[in-house]
Design an enzyme around this catalytic site. Sequence first.
Site, PDB file in Angstrom:
ATOM      1  N   GLY A 140      -9.672   4.220  -5.686  1.00  0.00           N
ATOM      2  CA  GLY A 140      -8.337   3.680  -5.912  1.00  0.00           C
ATOM      3  C   GLY A 140      -7.276   4.310  -5.029  1.00  0.00           C
ATOM      4  O   GLY A 140      -7.507   4.643  -3.864  1.00  0.00           O
ATOM      5  N   VAL A 141      -6.101   4.483  -5.605  1.00  0.00           N
ATOM      6  CA  VAL A 141      -4.980   4.982  -4.824  1.00  0.00           C
ATOM      7  C   VAL A 141      -5.201   6.449  -4.423  1.00  0.00           C
ATOM      8  O   VAL A 141      -4.750   6.888  -3.358  1.00  0.00           O
ATOM      9  CB  VAL A 141      -3.660   4.769  -5.606  1.00  0.00           C
ATOM     10  CG1 VAL A 141      -3.535   5.668  -6.808  1.00  0.00           C
ATOM     11  CG2 VAL A 141      -2.454   4.914  -4.684  1.00  0.00           C
ATOM     12  N   ASP A 142      -5.912   7.200  -5.232  1.00  0.00           N
ATOM     13  CA  ASP A 142      -6.235   8.600  -4.929  1.00  0.00           C
ATOM     14  C   ASP A 142      -7.021   8.681  -3.612  1.00  0.00           C
ATOM     15  O   ASP A 142      -6.667   9.444  -2.690  1.00  0.00           O
ATOM     16  CB  ASP A 142      -7.054   9.168  -6.101  1.00  0.00           C
ATOM     17  CG  ASP A 142      -7.126  10.680  -6.128  1.00  0.00           C
ATOM     18  OD1 ASP A 142      -6.574  11.322  -5.214  1.00  0.00           O
ATOM     19  OD2 ASP A 142      -7.729  11.220  -7.067  1.00  0.00           O
TER      20      ASP A 142
ATOM     21  N   GLY B   2      -5.981   1.134 -13.126  1.00  0.00           N
ATOM     22  CA  GLY B   2      -7.152   0.795 -12.330  1.00  0.00           C
ATOM     23  C   GLY B   2      -8.407   1.317 -13.030  1.00  0.00           C
ATOM     24  O   GLY B   2      -8.787   0.838 -14.098  1.00  0.00           O
TER      25      GLY B   2
ATOM     26  N   TYR C  66      -8.839   3.812 -14.824  1.00  0.00           N
ATOM     27  CA  TYR C  66      -8.610   4.320 -16.181  1.00  0.00           C
ATOM     28  C   TYR C  66      -8.351   3.223 -17.215  1.00  0.00           C
ATOM     29  O   TYR C  66      -8.205   3.512 -18.411  1.00  0.00           O
ATOM     30  CB  TYR C  66      -7.484   5.369 -16.188  1.00  0.00           C
ATOM     31  CG  TYR C  66      -7.920   6.739 -15.707  1.00  0.00           C
ATOM     32  CD1 TYR C  66      -9.237   6.990 -15.335  1.00  0.00           C
ATOM     33  CD2 TYR C  66      -7.018   7.804 -15.628  1.00  0.00           C
ATOM     34  CE1 TYR C  66      -9.645   8.244 -14.890  1.00  0.00           C
ATOM     35  CE2 TYR C  66      -7.418   9.066 -15.198  1.00  0.00           C
ATOM     36  CZ  TYR C  66      -8.721   9.277 -14.825  1.00  0.00           C
ATOM     37  OH  TYR C  66      -9.130  10.531 -14.400  1.00  0.00           O
TER      38      TYR C  66
ATOM     39  N   ASP D 262       0.875  -1.178   0.000  1.00  0.00           N
ATOM     40  CA  ASP D 262       0.000   0.000   0.000  1.00  0.00           C
ATOM     41  C   ASP D 262       0.910   1.224   0.000  1.00  0.00           C
ATOM     42  O   ASP D 262       1.696   1.413   0.937  1.00  0.00           O
ATOM     43  CB  ASP D 262      -0.855  -0.045   1.274  1.00  0.00           C
ATOM     44  CG  ASP D 262      -1.734   1.175   1.435  1.00  0.00           C
ATOM     45  OD1 ASP D 262      -1.541   2.196   0.740  1.00  0.00           O
ATOM     46  OD2 ASP D 262      -2.633   1.115   2.300  1.00  0.00           O
ATOM     47  N   ILE D 263       0.811   2.040  -1.009  1.00  0.00           N
ATOM     48  CA  ILE D 263       1.757   3.149  -1.176  1.00  0.00           C
ATOM     49  C   ILE D 263       1.649   4.173  -0.038  1.00  0.00           C
ATOM     50  O   ILE D 263       2.614   4.888   0.236  1.00  0.00           O
ATOM     51  CB  ILE D 263       1.564   3.823  -2.553  1.00  0.00           C
ATOM     52  CG1 ILE D 263       2.836   4.588  -2.958  1.00  0.00           C
ATOM     53  CG2 ILE D 263       0.338   4.727  -2.569  1.00  0.00           C
ATOM     54  CD1 ILE D 263       2.845   5.021  -4.414  1.00  0.00           C
TER      55      ILE D 263
END
Length: 177
Positions: free
Chosen positions: A32-34, A123, A125, A10-11
Site C-alpha cells: 500500500g501507501v507504506d 486498505g 487494515y 499518489d501521495i
Amino acid sequence: MAILRLVRGDITGEKVDAIVNAANQALVGGGGVDGAIHRAGGPDIMAACDRIRDSRGGCVTGSAVMTTAGKLDARAVIHTVGPRYRDGDAGEAELLASAYRRSLELARDNGLRTVAFPSISTGVYGYPIEEAADIAVGTVLEFMDMEPDALDEVRFVLFSDDDLAVYQGVYERLSGA
Ligand code: AR6
C-alpha cells in the site's frame, strides 16, 4: 485559519512539509501507501525507522513518529499506525481518531505547517471507507477548530475517484459546505 483540501493522487508526489504514512507498529514497511513511500523516498526512511524500532520498539496503534522524508519533496514523514478493523466494537474509532490527532500534533510541534494524509486503515487494515472518512475529516476539522493557527493546510490525498467522492461527501456534510 487552516484550510482542508481533498485531492486524488499518489501521495508520494505531494509537495508539503509532512507526508503521513499508514505504517504498522513495527515500522517495517509493507504494501500500500507504506511501500510506495519507502520506494519513492529511498533507504534513509527505513534507516530512521530502524533506529526508532531499536530505541523505543516502534509505534503503538493510534500514535505517530517522525522521520526524514529522504528523497521525497517534503521535510518529514510522519508514520502513524491506524487500527486493523475487526467489528467496529474493538475501539477502532478512537484509535483511528487518535492516529490522525497524534499526527497533527507532531506536525504542529515541529513547525510542519502543510500536511498530506492518505486514507489511513482503509486498505490492508480493512476499515470501511465511509466510517473511516467520517473520523478522518471530523478529527481534522475539530483540530483546526481548536487550534486555528497551528497549521496552514491539511490535504487528504485519495488514491481513487471513489474514495475521493466519499471524502467529499463527508466533508460537505460535516462542514456544511
Ligand atoms: N498514495 C495515496 N494513497 C495510497 C497510495 C499512494 N501511493 N497507495 C495506496 N494508497 P494501506 P492501511 C491508499 O493498505 O489500511 C501496509 O502494509 C490505499 O488505496 O496502504 O492503513 C502497512 O505496512 C488505501 O485507500 O494502509 C501496514 O501493515 C489507503 O492508502 C498496513 O498496510 C490505505 O491503505 C496498513 O494498512
